[in-house]
Motif scaffolding. Structure first.
Motif, PDB file in Angstrom:
ATOM      1  N   GLN A  62       0.824  -1.209   0.000  1.00 46.05           N
ATOM      2  CA  GLN A  62       0.000   0.000   0.000  1.00 46.05           C
ATOM      3  C   GLN A  62       0.861   1.263   0.000  1.00 46.05           C
ATOM      4  N   TYR A  63       0.282   2.340  -0.537  1.00 41.70           N
ATOM      5  CA  TYR A  63       0.916   3.638  -0.464  1.00 41.70           C
ATOM      6  C   TYR A  63       0.729   4.226   0.935  1.00 41.70           C
ATOM      7  N   PRO A  64       1.595   5.147   1.332  1.00 43.32           N
ATOM      8  CA  PRO A  64       1.380   5.866   2.594  1.00 43.32           C
ATOM      9  C   PRO A  64       0.089   6.680   2.525  1.00 43.32           C
ATOM     10  N   PRO A  65      -0.486   7.050   3.668  1.00 38.36           N
ATOM     11  CA  PRO A  65      -1.748   7.805   3.690  1.00 38.36           C
ATOM     12  C   PRO A  65      -1.533   9.287   3.394  1.00 38.36           C
ATOM     13  N   CYS A  66      -1.144   9.582   2.168  1.00 37.01           N
ATOM     14  CA  CYS A  66      -0.755  10.950   1.802  1.00 37.01           C
ATOM     15  C   CYS A  66      -1.907  11.942   1.936  1.00 37.01           C
ATOM     16  N   ARG A  67      -3.079  11.538   1.452  1.00 32.74           N
ATOM     17  CA  ARG A  67      -4.224  12.441   1.523  1.00 32.74           C
ATOM     18  C   ARG A  67      -4.533  12.815   2.967  1.00 32.74           C
ATOM     19  N   LYS A  68      -4.501  11.829   3.845  1.00 33.76           N
ATOM     20  CA  LYS A  68      -4.770  12.093   5.257  1.00 33.76           C
ATOM     21  C   LYS A  68      -3.697  12.998   5.861  1.00 33.76           C
ATOM     22  N   LEU A  69      -2.446  12.765   5.497  1.00 32.71           N
ATOM     23  CA  LEU A  69      -1.353  13.578   6.038  1.00 32.71           C
ATOM     24  C   LEU A  69      -1.519  15.041   5.638  1.00 32.71           C
ATOM     25  N   LEU A  70      -1.809  15.281   4.380  1.00 22.04           N
ATOM     26  CA  LEU A  70      -1.974  16.656   3.914  1.00 22.04           C
ATOM     27  C   LEU A  70      -3.200  17.318   4.540  1.00 22.04           C
ATOM     28  N   ASP A  71      -4.298  16.598   4.581  1.00 21.59           N
ATOM     29  CA  ASP A  71      -5.519  17.174   5.141  1.00 21.59           C
ATOM     30  C   ASP A  71      -5.379  17.460   6.637  1.00 21.59           C
ATOM     31  N   ALA A  72      -4.512  16.694   7.300  1.00 23.11           N
ATOM     32  CA  ALA A  72      -4.276  16.925   8.730  1.00 23.11           C
ATOM     33  C   ALA A  72      -3.322  18.089   8.969  1.00 23.11           C
ATOM     34  N   GLY A  73      -2.626  18.523   7.900  1.00 19.94           N
ATOM     35  CA  GLY A  73      -1.726  19.670   8.028  1.00 19.94           C
ATOM     36  C   GLY A  73      -0.249  19.339   8.040  1.00 19.94           C
ATOM     37  N   ALA A  74       0.130  18.133   7.611  1.00 17.51           N
ATOM     38  CA  ALA A  74       1.544  17.741   7.604  1.00 17.51           C
ATOM     39  C   ALA A  74       2.279  18.369   6.424  1.00 17.51           C
ATOM     40  N   CYS A  75       3.592  18.421   6.551  1.00 15.35           N
ATOM     41  CA  CYS A  75       4.469  18.755   5.429  1.00 15.35           C
ATOM     42  C   CYS A  75       4.821  17.446   4.736  1.00 15.35           C
TER      43      CYS A  75
END
Length: 406
Positions: free
Chosen positions: A302-315
C-alpha cells in the motif's frame, strides 16, 4: 555573468505556497511568456514577461525556441544510489510470490547488497553513483540525498561516504550524504543491536566528522532492524554529536514516526503503515512526512496515507527511495504521477512534495521555488500547459535542465 533565459510558455514558480498542509492548483503562481534573469552567483534575480527585459542588460541571453513550461528542479530527499551489484534475482523471486525469508535464505536481501558493496572499490562506487546521479539530473532532479548503509562496518561505511563525497565533485547535481550505518545489524557483528550502535557512535561518527563526510544520520526503525528504544537512544546521541537526524519509519510496523517526533528529526521516511495516530503526530510536529512511492511499487504494498497527512496539516515530501532492492526504478516523476493518481493529490501537492517541501526534509531553504534569491535550479518540459507534465505519467521528459542557471 548575468544571464537571461526565455521565453517560456509558462513559469510555474511554486512561490508563496505554505510548507504544510493541503494545496489547490488555484494557489499556483503561473507567469506566461516569461523570462528568468539570473545573477552571477547562479541565483534567480527576476521573473517577468520576457519582452519587458532589455537583452543589452545581460552578458548572455539563452533563447528558448518553441513551447516550454519551466518548473523548479526536483529535490530527491531519500535515495540509496551508492551500491554495488544488483538484486534482479530478488525482484524476480518477489514478484513470483516468494516471501522475504526465502529470498534471504537464497542469499538475497540487504546482506546480498552488503557483500557486493563491500567488495566494490571506492572508485567503482564513485563511478556508479555519478552515473545514477547524472541519470537523475537528466530527469530534472537537481539535488539528491545519498545514503550509505550497504556496507555495515566501519571501514566500508567510510568507503561509501568517501565515494559519495567524490561523486559530488563529478556531477553537476548536488549530492547530500547521509550516514545509514544503522540500516540493520550486520550478521558478522558479534554483539547486540545496541552494542553495534554504540560502536557506530563511538568510532564511525567521530571519523565522519573528522573527514567532513556527512552531517546527517539515519536509522531503520523496524521490528526486523532496530527497535524504537534503540533508535531513540542512537538518534539522541548522534544529535549530541552535532548530526542532523532522520529515520526510516512505519514501513511495515508503527513506532518510528513517534520516535521521529520525540527526538526532533528532520523527517520520518516511508510511512506505509502509519495510522491515524501517526498522521496526527506528524501533522502536529515540525517533522517532514517523507513518502516513497517507489518502495510501494517495488514491494507491491500500500501507499502511505498521503491524503490524510496533507488534510491533517503535515508537510509531505515525495522521494524516490532509489535502491537495489525495494525501489530499483528510481524515476521520481513517474512515481509522483502515480502516487498523485492513487492518493488523489493535486498537481500543486505533487510538485510541492518533490521540490521545496522535499528540500525542507534536507534542511535546505535556498531551492525548490523559482523566486528572487533562490538557486536557479530549473527544468523545462516541452509543452505549453503545466498540467501536461503529470498527465503523461513520467513519459514527458525535461527538454532542458539548469543547475545554478547553467
Amino acid at each position: 555573468m548575468k544571464k537571461l533565459i526565455g521565453p517560456f510558455s509558462q513559469v510555474l514558480t511554486l512561490a508563496g505556497l505554505p510548507l504544510k498542509g493541503a494545496l489547490e492548483d488555484e494557489q499556483l503562481e503561473i507567469i506566461e511568456n516569461a523570462g528568468v534573469s539570473i545573477d552571477e552567483n547562479g541565483n534567480i534575480d527576476e521573473i517577468k514577461s520576457f519582452t519587458s527585459f532589455d537583452p543589452a542588460d545581460f552578458d548572455e541571453v539563452e533563447q528558448i525556441e518553441g513551447e516550454g513550461v519551466l518548473i523548479p528542479g526536483f529535490v530527491d530527499c531519500h535515495t540509496h544510489i551508492c551500491w554495488g551489484g544488483n538484486r534482479a534475482r530478488d525482484y524476480a523471486m518477489r514478484v513470483a510470490g516468494k516471501p522475504y525469508l526465502e529470498i534471504a535464505k537464497a542469499g538475497g536481501g540487504i546482506q546480498d547488497s552488503m557483500r557486493k558493496t563491500r567488495s566494490a572499490s571506492e572508485e567503482e562506487l564513485k563511478e556508479v553513483t555519478v552515473s545514477r546521479a547524472n541519470r537523475h539530473l537528466s530527469r530534472g532532479v537537481t539535488t539528491i540525498e545519498v545514503k550509505s548503509g550497504y556496507a555495515l562496518d566501519i571501514d566500508n561505511e567510510l568507503k561509501m561516504l568517501r565515494a559519495i563525497k567524490s561523486a559530488d565533485l563529478e556531477t553537476k547535481a548536488d549530492l547530500v550524504s547521509t550516514c545509514l550505518a544503522a540500516h540493520m545489524k550486520p550478521k558478522d557483528f558479534e554483539g547486540t543491536s545496541k552494542e553495534y550502535l554504540d560502536r557506530v557512535l563511538d568510532v564511525l561518527l567521530p571519523a565522519i566528522k573528522k573527514e567532513n563526510l556527512s552531517d546527517r544520520v539515519d536509522i531503520f526503525t523496524e521490528e526486523t532492524a532496530f527497535n524504537v528504544e534503540d533508535s531513540a537512544y542512537y538518534l539522541g546521541k548522534a544529535k549530541e554529536q552535532g548530526f542532523e537526524i532522520t529515520l526510516h519509519a512505519d514501513q511495515f510496523s508503527t513506532g518510528g514516526s513517534k520516535v521521529a517526533v520525540e527526538v526532533g528529526a528532520l523527517s520520518a521516511e516511508h510511512l506505509e503503515s502509519s495510522t491515524d495516530e501517526e498522521v496526527k503526530l506528524l501533522a502536529d510536529s515540525d517533522t517532514v512526512a517523507t513518502v516513497l512511492p517507489g518502495a510501494s511499487l517495488g514491494l507491491g504494498m500500500q501507499y502511505p496515507p498521503c491524503r490524510k497527512l496533507l488534510d491533517a496539516g503535515a508537510c509531505l515530501a515525495i522521494a524516490s527511495d532509489w535502491n537495489p532492492g525495494s525501489a530499483p526504478m528510481g524515476d521520481m516523476l513517474t512515481q509522483g504521477a502515480l502516487l498523485g493518481a492513487m492518493e488523489k493529490l493535486s498537481t500543486a501537492e505533487v510538485f510541492a512534495g518533490m521540490t521545496f517541501r522535499s528540500a525542507k526534509a534536507l534542511n535546505l531553504t535556498d531551492r525548490g521555488q523559482l523566486e528572487k534569491g533562490k538557486l536557479a535550479d530549473m527544468q523545462m518540459y516541452p509543452c505549453e500547459d503545466y498540467r501536461e507534465i503529470l498527465y503523461n505519467q513520467g513519459m514527458l521528459a525535461p527538454a532542458k535542465v539548469w543547475k545554478k542557471g547553467q
